[in-house]
Structures are given as structure tokens and as C-alpha cells.
Design a protein around this motif. Structure first.
Motif, PDB file in Angstrom:
ATOM      1  N   PRO A  58       0.809  -1.075   0.203  1.00  0.00           N
ATOM      2  CA  PRO A  58      -0.047  -0.049   0.133  1.00  0.00           C
ATOM      3  C   PRO A  58       0.762   1.367   0.026  1.00  0.00           C
ATOM      4  O   PRO A  58       2.092   1.208   0.056  1.00  0.00           O
ATOM      5  CB  PRO A  58      -0.830  -0.199   1.303  1.00  0.00           C
ATOM      6  N   ASP A  59       0.313   2.461   0.075  1.00  0.00           N
ATOM      7  CA  ASP A  59       0.905   3.614   0.087  1.00  0.00           C
ATOM      8  C   ASP A  59       1.534   3.992   1.368  1.00  0.00           C
ATOM      9  O   ASP A  59       0.712   4.625   2.053  1.00  0.00           O
ATOM     10  CB  ASP A  59       0.021   4.795  -0.338  1.00  0.00           C
ATOM     11  N   GLN A  60       2.619   3.589   1.559  1.00  0.00           N
ATOM     12  CA  GLN A  60       3.369   3.722   2.970  1.00  0.00           C
ATOM     13  C   GLN A  60       4.506   4.192   2.736  1.00  0.00           C
ATOM     14  O   GLN A  60       5.471   4.028   1.898  1.00  0.00           O
ATOM     15  CB  GLN A  60       3.409   2.427   3.724  1.00  0.00           C
ATOM     16  N   VAL A  61       4.981   4.643   4.020  1.00  0.00           N
ATOM     17  CA  VAL A  61       6.444   4.997   3.992  1.00  0.00           C
ATOM     18  C   VAL A  61       7.176   4.177   5.162  1.00  0.00           C
ATOM     19  O   VAL A  61       6.630   3.771   6.091  1.00  0.00           O
ATOM     20  CB  VAL A  61       6.713   6.600   4.539  1.00  0.00           C
ATOM     21  N   LEU A  62       8.180   3.466   4.704  1.00  0.00           N
ATOM     22  CA  LEU A  62       8.778   2.565   5.629  1.00  0.00           C
ATOM     23  C   LEU A  62      10.151   3.078   6.159  1.00  0.00           C
ATOM     24  O   LEU A  62      10.929   3.675   5.382  1.00  0.00           O
ATOM     25  CB  LEU A  62       8.989   1.226   5.009  1.00  0.00           C
ATOM     26  N   ILE A  63      10.397   3.069   7.533  1.00  0.00           N
ATOM     27  CA  ILE A  63      11.814   3.518   8.121  1.00  0.00           C
ATOM     28  C   ILE A  63      12.283   2.528   8.427  1.00  0.00           C
ATOM     29  O   ILE A  63      11.873   1.558   9.432  1.00  0.00           O
ATOM     30  CB  ILE A  63      11.382   4.654   9.166  1.00  0.00           C
ATOM     31  N   ILE A  64      13.533   2.153   7.952  1.00  0.00           N
ATOM     32  CA  ILE A  64      14.284   0.847   8.247  1.00  0.00           C
ATOM     33  C   ILE A  64      15.660   1.514   9.044  1.00  0.00           C
ATOM     34  O   ILE A  64      16.514   2.138   8.207  1.00  0.00           O
ATOM     35  CB  ILE A  64      14.515   0.131   6.994  1.00  0.00           C
ATOM     36  N   SER A  65      16.125   0.554   9.771  1.00  0.00           N
ATOM     37  CA  SER A  65      17.254   0.765  10.346  1.00  0.00           C
ATOM     38  C   SER A  65      18.611   0.122   9.557  1.00  0.00           C
ATOM     39  O   SER A  65      18.229  -1.302   9.584  1.00  0.00           O
ATOM     40  CB  SER A  65      17.427   0.553  11.941  1.00  0.00           C
ATOM     41  N   PRO A  66      19.707   0.503   8.928  1.00  0.00           N
ATOM     42  CA  PRO A  66      20.463  -0.308   8.283  1.00  0.00           C
ATOM     43  C   PRO A  66      21.461  -1.161   9.514  1.00  0.00           C
ATOM     44  O   PRO A  66      21.779  -2.142   9.007  1.00  0.00           O
ATOM     45  CB  PRO A  66      21.401   0.633   7.659  1.00  0.00           C
ATOM     46  N   PHE A  67      21.505  -0.630  10.592  1.00  0.00           N
ATOM     47  CA  PHE A  67      22.182  -1.274  11.736  1.00  0.00           C
ATOM     48  C   PHE A  67      21.707  -2.916  11.946  1.00  0.00           C
ATOM     49  O   PHE A  67      22.599  -3.692  11.937  1.00  0.00           O
ATOM     50  CB  PHE A  67      22.090  -0.379  12.740  1.00  0.00           C
ATOM     51  N   ASP A  68      20.517  -2.768  11.977  1.00  0.00           N
ATOM     52  CA  ASP A  68      19.859  -4.233  12.225  1.00  0.00           C
ATOM     53  C   ASP A  68      18.871  -4.627  11.289  1.00  0.00           C
ATOM     54  O   ASP A  68      18.298  -5.861  11.656  1.00  0.00           O
ATOM     55  CB  ASP A  68      19.474  -4.282  13.752  1.00  0.00           C
ATOM     56  N   GLY A  69      18.710  -3.964  10.300  1.00  0.00           N
ATOM     57  CA  GLY A  69      17.605  -4.319   9.417  1.00  0.00           C
ATOM     58  C   GLY A  69      16.222  -4.370   9.656  1.00  0.00           C
ATOM     59  O   GLY A  69      15.227  -4.849   9.061  1.00  0.00           O
ATOM     60  N   LYS A  70      15.768  -3.667  10.911  1.00  0.00           N
ATOM     61  CA  LYS A  70      14.407  -3.760  11.232  1.00  0.00           C
ATOM     62  C   LYS A  70      13.713  -2.592  10.806  1.00  0.00           C
ATOM     63  O   LYS A  70      14.137  -1.650  10.592  1.00  0.00           O
ATOM     64  CB  LYS A  70      14.534  -3.541  12.757  1.00  0.00           C
ATOM     65  N   VAL A  71      12.383  -2.881  10.475  1.00  0.00           N
ATOM     66  CA  VAL A  71      11.559  -1.713  10.043  1.00  0.00           C
ATOM     67  C   VAL A  71      11.117  -1.127  11.276  1.00  0.00           C
ATOM     68  O   VAL A  71      10.075  -1.648  12.014  1.00  0.00           O
ATOM     69  CB  VAL A  71      10.249  -2.464   9.103  1.00  0.00           C
ATOM     70  N   GLU A  72      11.511   0.009  11.606  1.00  0.00           N
ATOM     71  CA  GLU A  72      10.883   0.662  12.750  1.00  0.00           C
ATOM     72  C   GLU A  72       9.847   1.502  12.753  1.00  0.00           C
ATOM     73  O   GLU A  72       9.123   1.578  13.827  1.00  0.00           O
ATOM     74  CB  GLU A  72      12.126   1.751  13.262  1.00  0.00           C
ATOM     75  N   LYS A  73       9.298   1.947  11.578  1.00  0.00           N
ATOM     76  CA  LYS A  73       8.141   2.714  11.469  1.00  0.00           C
ATOM     77  C   LYS A  73       7.327   2.618  10.045  1.00  0.00           C
ATOM     78  O   LYS A  73       8.156   2.549   9.095  1.00  0.00           O
ATOM     79  CB  LYS A  73       8.135   4.007  11.688  1.00  0.00           C
ATOM     80  N   LYS A  74       6.048   2.451  10.204  1.00  0.00           N
ATOM     81  CA  LYS A  74       5.367   2.288   8.853  1.00  0.00           C
ATOM     82  C   LYS A  74       4.344   3.521   9.148  1.00  0.00           C
ATOM     83  O   LYS A  74       3.683   3.555  10.120  1.00  0.00           O
ATOM     84  CB  LYS A  74       4.735   1.074   8.462  1.00  0.00           C
ATOM     85  N   PHE A  75       4.312   4.398   8.100  1.00  0.00           N
ATOM     86  CA  PHE A  75       3.060   5.525   8.247  1.00  0.00           C
ATOM     87  C   PHE A  75       2.490   5.676   6.636  1.00  0.00           C
ATOM     88  O   PHE A  75       3.298   5.783   5.693  1.00  0.00           O
ATOM     89  CB  PHE A  75       3.335   6.580   9.190  1.00  0.00           C
ATOM     90  N   GLN A  76       1.423   6.001   6.779  1.00  0.00           N
ATOM     91  CA  GLN A  76       0.857   6.684   5.486  1.00  0.00           C
ATOM     92  C   GLN A  76       0.765   8.416   5.292  1.00  0.00           C
ATOM     93  O   GLN A  76       0.883   9.035   6.465  1.00  0.00           O
ATOM     94  CB  GLN A  76      -0.852   6.299   5.330  1.00  0.00           C
ATOM     95  N   VAL A  77       1.138   8.736   4.198  1.00  0.00           N
ATOM     96  CA  VAL A  77       1.349   9.915   3.866  1.00  0.00           C
ATOM     97  C   VAL A  77       0.055  10.588   3.069  1.00  0.00           C
ATOM     98  O   VAL A  77      -0.659  11.465   3.504  1.00  0.00           O
ATOM     99  CB  VAL A  77       2.485  10.638   3.284  1.00  0.00           C
ATOM    100  N   ALA A  78       0.007   9.879   2.060  1.00  0.00           N
ATOM    101  CA  ALA A  78      -1.125  10.335   1.097  1.00  0.00           C
ATOM    102  C   ALA A  78      -1.224   9.345  -0.140  1.00  0.00           C
ATOM    103  O   ALA A  78      -0.391   8.409  -0.048  1.00  0.00           O
ATOM    104  CB  ALA A  78      -1.010  11.649   0.282  1.00  0.00           C
ATOM    105  N   ASP A  79      -2.323   9.199  -0.884  1.00  0.00           N
ATOM    106  CA  ASP A  79      -2.759   8.360  -1.876  1.00  0.00           C
ATOM    107  C   ASP A  79      -1.581   8.514  -3.042  1.00  0.00           C
ATOM    108  O   ASP A  79      -1.218   9.908  -3.443  1.00  0.00           O
ATOM    109  CB  ASP A  79      -3.915   8.454  -2.339  1.00  0.00           C
ATOM    110  N   GLY A  80      -1.277   7.486  -3.618  1.00  0.00           N
ATOM    111  CA  GLY A  80      -0.302   7.669  -4.791  1.00  0.00           C
ATOM    112  C   GLY A  80       1.058   8.290  -4.649  1.00  0.00           C
ATOM    113  O   GLY A  80       1.766   9.097  -5.445  1.00  0.00           O
ATOM    114  N   LEU A  81       1.678   7.771  -3.466  1.00  0.00           N
ATOM    115  CA  LEU A  81       3.089   8.240  -3.240  1.00  0.00           C
ATOM    116  C   LEU A  81       3.998   8.016  -4.308  1.00  0.00           C
ATOM    117  O   LEU A  81       4.199   6.952  -4.825  1.00  0.00           O
ATOM    118  CB  LEU A  81       3.574   7.439  -2.256  1.00  0.00           C
ATOM    119  N   ARG A  82       4.815   9.011  -4.719  1.00  0.00           N
ATOM    120  CA  ARG A  82       5.603   8.859  -5.718  1.00  0.00           C
ATOM    121  C   ARG A  82       7.037   9.237  -5.695  1.00  0.00           C
ATOM    122  O   ARG A  82       7.994   8.521  -6.195  1.00  0.00           O
ATOM    123  CB  ARG A  82       5.130  10.216  -6.904  1.00  0.00           C
TER     124      ARG A  82
END
Length: 436
Positions: A58-82
């Protein structure tokens, strides 16, 4: 005189000379060496660097830590993220989306992820160029009916429009393009570079003069535009030529051509195409993904002469490759290549091809998204040092190494996934509280 008598006399004689100073210098040198070795050998710590991914389904922003590979946060901003872009100081993230009927840009704090502002614009936003002063944006705007992006607006982030107080003040408008899909702003804040999908040229506009001041003919449709905030060059990939062009920021002239391999007349697709690019924080290394070959290529720009070929010696077959072109510039082959590991999902039998690619601001990580949405995190310094042959690395039949990634983030991988954009924020100390 016995040995017990000689030692005190020897020490006393040296105290009268320069030996104590020499001893101090040696001691300090040894301490510095020990500290350096300890620094090099210590394990990576979490610096606060974060990977930002835009997932279209879905239209989500994923915040990922490169240190441990964990997806720390998912949140929506708006439809059709480009896509998204960071301010030059790294404190703000600007998101644009292509199907939201209100035609908005969303501004978030990169440390807290909180929304700071929603900016309405005069069209469908399809690209962002950030000015060095962090007070202005150049925004590609498309038609609300057919989404064709005929130009861009420059808006002032600190002033509202007098005609429409709900919008930001417009400082410059350009509408003489056909299908604009990439934009960048020069380091001095005056030149605005645009890639038009229906043109073989890079169009150059002046913010101060409010008009077009030049163009760069690539003799082939440009695909990606990379304008690093470091160094004296920017880069453009042209799929037809299977090449990346290095362009001088001051003269806007093409100075070098980077290719993955030479043309092979036996097959039309030999060598693959270079599309997505990244440059390290010093401007020394250029990296690019080759989707068809399923590899990553790296050029050492300071030692590139070890892999150079005069343009006269570059194989050229215009009668076979009609869209090819040979610039009268030196061509450079990669200093290093490696292939993606693959096999992270037992239900998949394909060999993943790299797409988006980034190097973090501290030059710790090389990050790649493959064509199925999985995220690869590599130790950038280790890779350069070992020529991508780290512990347990494999090798393809053609001799190209297959290094082990530091992390593979697979819980975002799905056949319906489409990763629209990838960026890496600067290091920051982040609060524990949740932000939306």
C-alpha cells in the motif's frame, strides 16, 4: 662494573640527553596507533542513519534501520506516493504524490517523523528540486487531467501567496517542456536542471534570469539525473547508450563516459543497462545498478585511469545498434562489480535485479532495492576493501563475486510491491515517542 650498577648509570646518562622526549613521542605514536586500530576493529554502532522507502502497495513510508535491518516505523502520507527529497540540511523530508486530488506536498521532520506542513501546489507534483538555502523548492507539476508535466514552479517555503493565502508564494514558473520527470537545483541555487522524457537534452534554466539558458544534448533520452551535493560533477544515465555521463557542474559539459562493458555485436542486450546511480559523501566513488546483468558496478573516480579507453578504441556498431552513440570522450569501465545474493525467499526462483541504490551520508552502508522489493544492506567500506569478497561470499561462473549482505530486509517483499523511491537520511538522535 656489574649489570646492576650499569643500569642506573645508563638511565641517568639518557636523562641528560634527548631520550625522554623521544620516548614520549614514541609512546604517543603507539597510543594513536592503538586507538586507530581499535576504531577500525570496533563493530558498527547505530549512528541514527535511517532508510526511507516509499511502498506503492500500500501507499506507505517505511523507516528501516540499516544497523539491524528492522522496519522501525510504517506510516501513510497520501494516496499515490511518488517520491521524496530531503532538505539540504537533512532536517525535513518532502513527499509528493501523483493521484491525490488536492495536489499536495507533505513536509515531515526527519528526526521525529511528525508532519510539519502540507503545501498545496498548482498541479500534480511529480518531482522536487531542493534549493541550497532550504527556503525554496522547484516542483515539477503535471496537468490535473492527463498528468502531463509541462514544466515546474519555484515556490517560497517561508511566504504565502497574496492572491491565495492557502498557497505558498510562487517565485518562478516554467511551462515550455513536454514531459518533465526529473529536476535538480545547482549548488549555487541559480541553475535548474530538467529531464524531459520526450527530449534527448538536459534543459538548463536560470532562477535569477527566469528563463532557459542552455541545454546539453545527450543524443539519447536521459533516464536518471543524479546531482550530488558534493564534488564538481553530476551524472545522467542514458539507457539507449548503456552509459552514464559525467557532467561538469560549472560548465555543463560532458567530461567522461562510464560504461559497464563494451558493446557486443553478437547480442543486442549484452552488458545490460545502467540506470540508477549513487555517489559517496566524498564524490570519489560512483555506483550503479545493472538490472539486466543483476549486478552492481562501482567506479573509483580518483583511480579511473586504470580502466580507461580512448573513445576511438571503443567498439561502435551504429548499423546494428541504431540508437547507440559514441561521444568523443574517454570511456571508463568499472573498477569493481558484484552480484546480488538472491535466494532470500524459497518460493522465488528468479535472480533479483538491482534497482534503486543509495550510499549513506557517513559512507557506512550501500543500500539496494531489488526488483521484488527486498532491501539489501552492504558494509560499504568492507566491500571496497575486499573487492566484495567478504567472508562466505560466493562467485558466479563469470567470476563476479556474490558478497553476503549485512542485512536483507524481506518482510517488505511481495509480488504486488512497487518501491517508488529510496533515500537515506542523515544521522540523528531520535526520540522514543511515536510520531505520525
Amino acid at each position: 662494573m656489574n649489570s646492576k650498577q650499569r643500569v642506573p648509570q645508563l638511565a641517568q646518562s639518557r636523562l641528560g640527553g634527548f631520550t625522554p622526549a623521544a620516548v614520549i613521542v614514541v609512546a604517543i605514536t603507539l597510543l594513536c596507533m592503538a586507538a586507530f586500530v581499535g576504531l577500525m576493529l570496533r563493530p558498527h554502532t547505530d549512528s541514527g542513519i535511517r532508510i526511507w522507502m516509499l511502498n506503492h502497495t500500500p501507499d506507505q513510508v517505511l523507516i528501516i534501520s540499516p544497523f539491524d535491518g528492522k522496519v522501525e516505523k510504517k506510516f501513510q502520507v497520501a494516496d499515490g506516493l511518488r517520491g521524496l527529497a530531503f532538505s539540504r540540511d537533512g532536517k525535513k523530508a518532502y513527499f509528493y504524490n501523483v493521484v491525490d486530488v488536492s495536489n499536495r506536498l507533505t513536509v515531515k521532520d526527519t528526526r521525529t517523523y511528525l508532519t510539519e506542513e502540507v503545501i498545496e501546489v498548482d498541479g500534480v507534483p511529480q518531482g522536487i528540486g531542493v534549493f541550497p538555502d532550504n527556503r525554496k523548492l522547484a516542483v515539477i507539476l503535471g496537468s490535473k487531467t492527463d498528468f502531463m508535466a509541462g514544466g515546474f514552479d519555484v515556490i517560497d517555503l517561508e511566504q504565502q501567496s497574496k492572491a491565495d493565502p492557502q498557497k505558498k508564494k510562487r517565485l518562478y514558473r516554467e511551462r515550455n517542456l513536454s514531459l518533465t520527470h526529473k529536476i535538480a537545483v545547482s549548488d549555487d541555487g541559480d541553475k535548474i536542471y530538467c529531464v524531459d522524457a520526450k527530449s534527448d537534452k538536459i534543459h538548463v534554466f536560470s532562477f535569477s534570469q527566469q528563463q532557459k539558458i542552455g541545454e546539453i544534448d545527450l543524443h539519447g533520452a536521459p533516464e536518471e539525473l543524479l546531482y550530488p551535493y558534493v564534488g564538481n560533477y553530476y551524472y545522467v544515465s542514458v539507457l539507449q547508450h548503456r552509459a552514464i555521463y559525467q557532467i561538469n557542474k560549472f560548465t555543463d559539459s560532458i567530461e567522461a563516459v562510464y560504461i559497464y562493458s563494451f558493446f557486443d555485436p553478437q547480442t543486442r542486450w549484452a552488458g545490460g543497462k545502467l540506470r540508477y546511480m549513487a555517489v559517496d559523501s566524498t564524490g570519489r566513488y560512483l555506483a550503479a545498478t545493472n538490472f539486466e546483468e543483476k549486478t552492481v558496478a562501482i567506479w573509483d573516480l580518483k583511480a579511473r585511469d586504470q580502466h580507461d579507453t580512448p573513445w576511438q578504441d571503443v567498439p561502435y556498431y551504429p548499423e546494428i545498434f541504431e540508437s547507440s552513440y559514441r561521444f568523443e570522450r574517454t570511456y571508463y569501465l568499472p573498477a569493481q562489480r558484484f552480484a546480488l545474493l538472491g535466494g532470500y525467499n524459497p518460493n522465488l526462483t528468479y535472480v533479483p535485479g538491482g534497482r534503486q541504490i543509495e550510499i549513506d551520508p557517513l559512507d557506512q552502508y550501500l543500500v539496494i532495492v531489488d526488483d521484488n522489493g527486498a532491501l539489501y544492506v552492504y558494509d560499504w567500506q568492507e566491500g571496497l576493501r575486499t573487492n566484495w569478497r567478504n567472508a562466505g561470499a560466493g562467485e558466479r561462473p563469470d567470476g563476479i563475486p556474490i558478497p553476503n549482505p549485512q542485512q536483507i530486509v524481506i518482510d517488505i517483499a511481495d509480488r504486488t510491491t512497487e518501491i517508488r523511491d529510496l533515500a537515506i537520511s542523515q544521522a540523528a538522535v531520535r526520540p522514543d515517542s511515536e510520531g505520525q
